[in-house]
Design a protein around this motif. Structure first.
Motif, PDB file in Angstrom:
ATOM      1  N   ARG A  82      14.260   8.785 -27.396  1.00 36.53           N
ATOM      2  CA  ARG A  82      13.652   8.670 -26.154  1.00 36.53           C
ATOM      3  C   ARG A  82      12.212   8.712 -26.420  1.00 36.53           C
ATOM      4  O   ARG A  82      11.478   7.837 -25.695  1.00 36.53           O
ATOM      5  CB  ARG A  82      14.096   9.443 -25.084  1.00 36.53           C
ATOM      6  CG  ARG A  82      13.634   8.999 -23.794  1.00 36.53           C
ATOM      7  CD  ARG A  82      14.347   9.737 -22.603  1.00 36.53           C
ATOM      8  NE  ARG A  82      13.676  10.876 -22.459  1.00 36.53           N
ATOM      9  CZ  ARG A  82      12.602  11.380 -21.980  1.00 36.53           C
ATOM     10  NH1 ARG A  82      11.927  10.852 -21.412  1.00 36.53           N
ATOM     11  NH2 ARG A  82      12.241  12.763 -22.141  1.00 36.53           N
ATOM     12  N   THR A  83      11.640   9.445 -27.126  1.00 42.04           N
ATOM     13  CA  THR A  83      10.304   9.656 -27.423  1.00 42.04           C
ATOM     14  C   THR A  83       9.874   9.604 -28.939  1.00 42.04           C
ATOM     15  O   THR A  83       9.580  10.633 -29.506  1.00 42.04           O
ATOM     16  CB  THR A  83       9.706  10.887 -26.801  1.00 42.04           C
ATOM     17  OG1 THR A  83      10.343  11.181 -25.702  1.00 42.04           O
ATOM     18  CG2 THR A  83       7.934  10.805 -26.877  1.00 42.04           C
ATOM     19  N   PRO A  84       9.840   8.164 -29.451  1.00 40.49           N
ATOM     20  CA  PRO A  84       9.241   8.084 -30.861  1.00 40.49           C
ATOM     21  C   PRO A  84       7.975   8.189 -31.125  1.00 40.49           C
ATOM     22  O   PRO A  84       7.054   8.013 -29.966  1.00 40.49           O
ATOM     23  CB  PRO A  84      10.039   6.843 -31.357  1.00 40.49           C
ATOM     24  CG  PRO A  84       9.933   5.896 -29.976  1.00 40.49           C
ATOM     25  CD  PRO A  84      10.290   7.178 -28.832  1.00 40.49           C
ATOM     26  N   TYR A  88       1.222   2.537 -31.643  1.00 43.00           N
ATOM     27  CA  TYR A  88      -0.254   1.788 -31.093  1.00 43.00           C
ATOM     28  C   TYR A  88      -1.397   3.128 -31.310  1.00 43.00           C
ATOM     29  O   TYR A  88      -2.599   2.719 -30.856  1.00 43.00           O
ATOM     30  CB  TYR A  88      -0.233   1.645 -29.539  1.00 43.00           C
ATOM     31  CG  TYR A  88       1.038   0.318 -29.366  1.00 43.00           C
ATOM     32  CD1 TYR A  88       0.677  -0.786 -30.089  1.00 43.00           C
ATOM     33  CD2 TYR A  88       2.133   0.705 -28.797  1.00 43.00           C
ATOM     34  CE1 TYR A  88       1.606  -1.985 -29.797  1.00 43.00           C
ATOM     35  CE2 TYR A  88       2.884  -0.452 -28.499  1.00 43.00           C
ATOM     36  CZ  TYR A  88       2.799  -1.689 -29.198  1.00 43.00           C
ATOM     37  OH  TYR A  88       3.769  -2.602 -28.872  1.00 43.00           O
ATOM     38  N   LEU A  89      -0.997   4.195 -31.727  1.00 41.33           N
ATOM     39  CA  LEU A  89      -2.079   5.209 -32.029  1.00 41.33           C
ATOM     40  C   LEU A  89      -1.783   5.728 -33.478  1.00 41.33           C
ATOM     41  O   LEU A  89      -2.197   6.749 -34.066  1.00 41.33           O
ATOM     42  CB  LEU A  89      -1.289   6.402 -31.217  1.00 41.33           C
ATOM     43  CG  LEU A  89      -1.417   6.602 -29.513  1.00 41.33           C
ATOM     44  CD1 LEU A  89      -1.110   7.716 -28.906  1.00 41.33           C
ATOM     45  CD2 LEU A  89      -2.896   6.051 -29.167  1.00 41.33           C
ATOM     46  N   GLU A  94      -4.395  12.503 -36.405  1.00 44.14           N
ATOM     47  CA  GLU A  94      -3.632  13.669 -36.018  1.00 44.14           C
ATOM     48  C   GLU A  94      -2.434  13.233 -35.059  1.00 44.14           C
ATOM     49  O   GLU A  94      -2.176  13.854 -33.900  1.00 44.14           O
ATOM     50  CB  GLU A  94      -4.456  14.709 -35.194  1.00 44.14           C
ATOM     51  CG  GLU A  94      -5.425  15.361 -36.344  1.00 44.14           C
ATOM     52  CD  GLU A  94      -6.317  16.351 -35.596  1.00 44.14           C
ATOM     53  OE1 GLU A  94      -6.420  16.302 -34.542  1.00 44.14           O
ATOM     54  OE2 GLU A  94      -7.098  17.079 -36.440  1.00 44.14           O
ATOM     55  N   ARG A  95      -2.068  11.990 -35.097  1.00 40.37           N
ATOM     56  CA  ARG A  95      -0.847  11.563 -33.841  1.00 40.37           C
ATOM     57  C   ARG A  95       0.223  12.305 -34.396  1.00 40.37           C
ATOM     58  O   ARG A  95       0.914  12.789 -33.289  1.00 40.37           O
ATOM     59  CB  ARG A  95      -0.613   9.991 -34.439  1.00 40.37           C
ATOM     60  CG  ARG A  95       0.112   9.559 -33.254  1.00 40.37           C
ATOM     61  CD  ARG A  95       0.636   7.971 -34.045  1.00 40.37           C
ATOM     62  NE  ARG A  95       1.795   8.186 -35.063  1.00 40.37           N
ATOM     63  CZ  ARG A  95       2.452   7.219 -35.595  1.00 40.37           C
ATOM     64  NH1 ARG A  95       2.324   6.056 -35.134  1.00 40.37           N
ATOM     65  NH2 ARG A  95       3.111   7.378 -36.687  1.00 40.37           N
ATOM     66  N   ASP A  96       0.857  12.526 -35.586  1.00 38.44           N
ATOM     67  CA  ASP A  96       1.914  13.421 -36.001  1.00 38.44           C
ATOM     68  C   ASP A  96       1.382  14.803 -36.562  1.00 38.44           C
ATOM     69  O   ASP A  96       0.757  14.632 -37.510  1.00 38.44           O
ATOM     70  CB  ASP A  96       2.557  12.470 -36.847  1.00 38.44           C
ATOM     71  CG  ASP A  96       3.112  11.159 -36.074  1.00 38.44           C
ATOM     72  OD1 ASP A  96       3.459  11.018 -34.929  1.00 38.44           O
ATOM     73  OD2 ASP A  96       3.073  10.290 -36.822  1.00 38.44           O
ATOM     74  N   GLU A 104       8.892  18.149 -35.660  1.00 40.31           N
ATOM     75  CA  GLU A 104       7.991  17.289 -35.809  1.00 40.31           C
ATOM     76  C   GLU A 104       7.551  17.135 -34.359  1.00 40.31           C
ATOM     77  O   GLU A 104       8.140  16.866 -33.433  1.00 40.31           O
ATOM     78  CB  GLU A 104       8.674  15.970 -36.066  1.00 40.31           C
ATOM     79  CG  GLU A 104       8.905  16.173 -37.682  1.00 40.31           C
ATOM     80  CD  GLU A 104       9.508  14.840 -38.332  1.00 40.31           C
ATOM     81  OE1 GLU A 104       9.897  13.869 -37.324  1.00 40.31           O
ATOM     82  OE2 GLU A 104       9.881  14.653 -39.411  1.00 40.31           O
ATOM     83  N   LEU A 105       6.247  16.848 -34.167  1.00 39.83           N
ATOM     84  CA  LEU A 105       5.662  16.537 -32.848  1.00 39.83           C
ATOM     85  C   LEU A 105       4.834  15.291 -33.159  1.00 39.83           C
ATOM     86  O   LEU A 105       4.389  15.097 -34.043  1.00 39.83           O
ATOM     87  CB  LEU A 105       4.703  17.786 -32.377  1.00 39.83           C
ATOM     88  CG  LEU A 105       5.361  19.222 -32.323  1.00 39.83           C
ATOM     89  CD1 LEU A 105       4.234  20.229 -31.903  1.00 39.83           C
ATOM     90  CD2 LEU A 105       6.243  18.880 -31.189  1.00 39.83           C
TER      91      LEU A 105
END
Length: 678
Positions: A82-84, A88-89, A94-96, A104-105
């Motif tokens: 639901r939250t991949p 677009y970032l 530091e997106r991931d 994994e965040l």
């Protein structure tokens, strides 16, 4: 009459209870309608204000959430279906992140958070919210038509927000969009798009469904209308019942006052009637005496006028008895007026046997038909003489329309009858004389033609056979003989045509003059071609006449115009007509005025009457051929049809011939011995 005897004329002023009651009903109705209108507007205003307050609260909640998230640079959440990770970032290093435990965040920016909250929890507050921009990172965040219009308006006007009621997929919604300006916290995600701090990034768009709010509003309006209707009905019922009760009370009061007034008036009228009866009695006695005197004077005037009339007058009552016979009866019949009054049958007894049945029928019809009647008959006087009587009778009525009999006037017309008989005898003799004269003219012209034919034949034979042996002077004499013979032939033909206007006349019938003129133009086609002339024909009348003579009339007039044309100018002839009323003004269109105009050589004005004479010529035979009979024939044709012909002209200015003919043919006096008219 004394003042005490005068009736009491004061009238009771009616109280307008009914009018006042209905006035109160109308005022009460207007009050209830105005109050309901005000209340309904208040309900709608409250619904609008509550919806606007609610949508502002939703928008402020979303704006607070976005501000909080932007101030912390976003929020890291576990990655799942639901939250991949936000593609677009991807430009952020530091997106991931991965926690020490290996979890994994991914970074959620404010727009991502608001979209997920709006999709998952919109049912909690009945509305939807999202971020939108004219340059979105995510294509799904592109604005719809309303949002695009509002964002473009924000760009130009720098307005902070816009709120509006509209429909989404046919469902009423309240929509709010607030402008979002670029701040320092926003540049982390959107700096690569070229934004600077203070630019319009986009807007927070919130939509709130108005279905439940409008349903509640309609329920409140219906409830109010029901309460207002009941209030109005109770008020109107009370007013009508009160008005009815008040009307009955007022009617009872008025009836009592009217009864009292009638009693007073009745007493006053009784006094007046007694005094008026005395006055009327005295007046009638005076008027009766005056009327009797006037009747005596009127009767004396009538008898004086009637007795001294020259004609024999009488008056018969409906039963056939003589009420009056003038003294002139004795001068005309030899019998005294008393003899007619004593013996009503005497009138029929003195009628000549030839007219007795006619007069008996007349007397029967005079009683039954009651109309004006005029007739002529003979009587045998007391001394045995026969006299012609002109009789006129008419019914007599009084002012109320009652039939009082017949009044008649009888005049001795014996002298007129003798003159009429003599005139008829002279007319018959004149007709025989004219017929004999026409026969003589025909025979004379026929007998004259024979020697002329011989002269013409022998002169032609002389010129043909012996022309070479005859000197030039002799040939000139022969040519003169032939020319004189031809002119004599024309004169004889003209005289015959002139005499036949009346002798060979055809019965009158309806004639289309336009058709006649076209036939004449066709006959003169060769002459028109030789002279280069033209004839213009306008609208022409239809009259009652002799078709052959009408054709001869136009033939002579148009041929005359062609003959007397100017040598250096092609002839132009105009023929037109118009209807004109009678000279006495009775009825339009009783005459047809025909005009034939040309542009020829014309003639002097003083010759206008002379040209219609027999054998009258204004020019020598060397210049213009002709016999001088054509216009005389025209005049005789026009006079035979009861019309007139005149001419107008001046030298070198052309000629104008004016023919006036009666549309219904010539008038004929039709005298009859018996003429009865209603």
């Amino acid at each position: 009459m004394s003042d005490s005897a005068e009736p009491h004329n004061s009238k009771i002023r009616p109280v307008p209870v009914r009018w006042f009651t209905w006035f109160l009903v109308v005022v009460w109705t207007l009050f209830i309608c105005g109050l309901s209108f005000h209340e309904i507007n208040g309900i709608r205003q409250i619904t609008r204000e509550m919806a606007i307050s609610e949508i502002r609260a939703y928008c402020n909640k979303d704006r607070a959430l976005r501000t909080w998230a932007a101030s912390h640079g976003g929020v890291y959440v576990p990655v799942d279906e639901r939250t991949p990770a936000n593609p677009y970032l991807a430009h952020l290093p530091e997106r991931d992140l991965v926690t020490p435990s290996g979890r994994e965040l991914t970074l959620m920016n404010p727009a991502y958070m608001m979209r997920q909250v709006g999709e998952d929890f919109a049912s909690f507050y009945g509305g939807g919210a999202r971020m939108t921009s004219l340059k979105p990172l995510r294509p799904e965040n592109a604005p719809d038509a309303w949002e695009r219009r509002c964002l473009e308006e924000f760009v130009h006007s720098r307005r902070p927000e816009k709120i509006e009621f509209s429909h989404i997929d046919g469902v009423p919604h309240l929509r709010l969009i607030q402008a979002v300006l670029v701040k320092q916290d926003c540049l982390q995600c959107h700096g690569h798009q070229g934004y600077e701090e203070g630019d319009l990034r986009g807007g927070i768009s919130v939509s709130l469904s108005m279905v439940e709010a409008l349903a509640l509003e309609e329920k409140q309006i219906v409830s109010h209308l029901v309460r207002a209707g009941l209030t109005w009905f109770i008020g109107v019922t009370g007013m009508l019942l009160g008005g009815g009760f008040l009307r009955r009370r007022v009617a009872e009061r008025d009836a009592a006052q009217e009864a009292l007034q009638l009693s007073r008036d009745r007493l006053a009228r009784k006094r007046e009637e007694l005094e008026e009866a005395n006055a009327v009695l005295l007046t009638e006695i005076g008027e009766r005496k005056k009327a009797e005197a006037e009747i005596l004077i009127s009767e004396e005037k009538f008898r004086t006028v009637a007795d001294f009339t020259y004609d024999w007058e009488y008056w018969l009552d409906p039963a056939g008895n003589f009420l009056y016979v003038s003294p002139s009866a004795e001068r005309i019949t030899g019998y005294k007026p008393e003899e007619f009054r004593d013996n009503p049958r005497l009138f029929l007894e003195i009628i000549h046997p030839d007219h007795k049945s006619q007069m008996e029928n007349h007397f029967r019809q005079a009683v039954s038909e009651r109309r004006v009647c005029m007739l002529e008959f003979r009587i045998v006087t007391k001394d045995g003489k026969k006299r012609w009587i002109g009789h006129t009778c008419q019914p007599v009525y009084n002012r109320s329309g009652e039939f009082l009999g017949n009044r008649a006037s009888n005049r001795d017309i014996t002298g007129s009858k003798w003159s009429e008989k003599t005139l008829n005898k002279f007319a018959v003799e004149l007709a025989h004389s004219n017929r004999d004269l026409q026969d003589f003219a025909y025979m004379a012209s026929h007998d004259l033609r024979e020697p002329l034919v011989l002269v013409q034949a022998f002169s032609e034979r002389l010129r043909t056979r012996y022309g070479n042996d005859i000197p030039e002077k002799g040939l000139e004499y022969v040519r003169r003989i032939e020319a004189a013979t031809a002119r004599m032939q024309e004169l004889i033909s003209g005289v015959l045509a002139y005499s036949r206007v009346s002798a060979k006349a055809q019965p009158l019938e309806e004639v289309d003059l336009a058709k006649i003129v076209l036939q004449v133009i066709s006959d003169l086609e060769l002459r028109l071609a030789e002279t280069g002339g033209r004839v213009e024909v306008a609208d022409l009348c239809r009259i009652k006449g002799d078709p052959l003579q009408m054709r001869q009339l136009f033939q002579n007039l148009i041929a005359n115009a062609l003959k007397y044309s100017k040598p250096d100018m092609p002839p132009r002839i105009v023929v037109f007509s118009r209807n004109i009323p009678r000279a006495d003004g009775n009825g339009p269109g009783d005459f047809c005025r025909i005009v034939v105009e040309d542009n020829g050589i014309g003639f002097a004005a003083e010759s206008a009457d002379k040209i219609f004479g027999l054998f009258q010529r204004l020019h020598g035979r060397s210049r213009y051929e002709g016999t001088g009979i054509g216009l005389a024939v025209c005049k005789r044709i026009v006079e035979r049809h009861g019309g007139t012909i005149t001419a107008e002209s001046s030298p070198g200015m052309g000629a104008r011939f004016i023919v006036t003919l009666p549309v219904r043919g010539p008038e004929i006096d039709d005298l009859e011995q018996l003429v009865c008219q209603d």
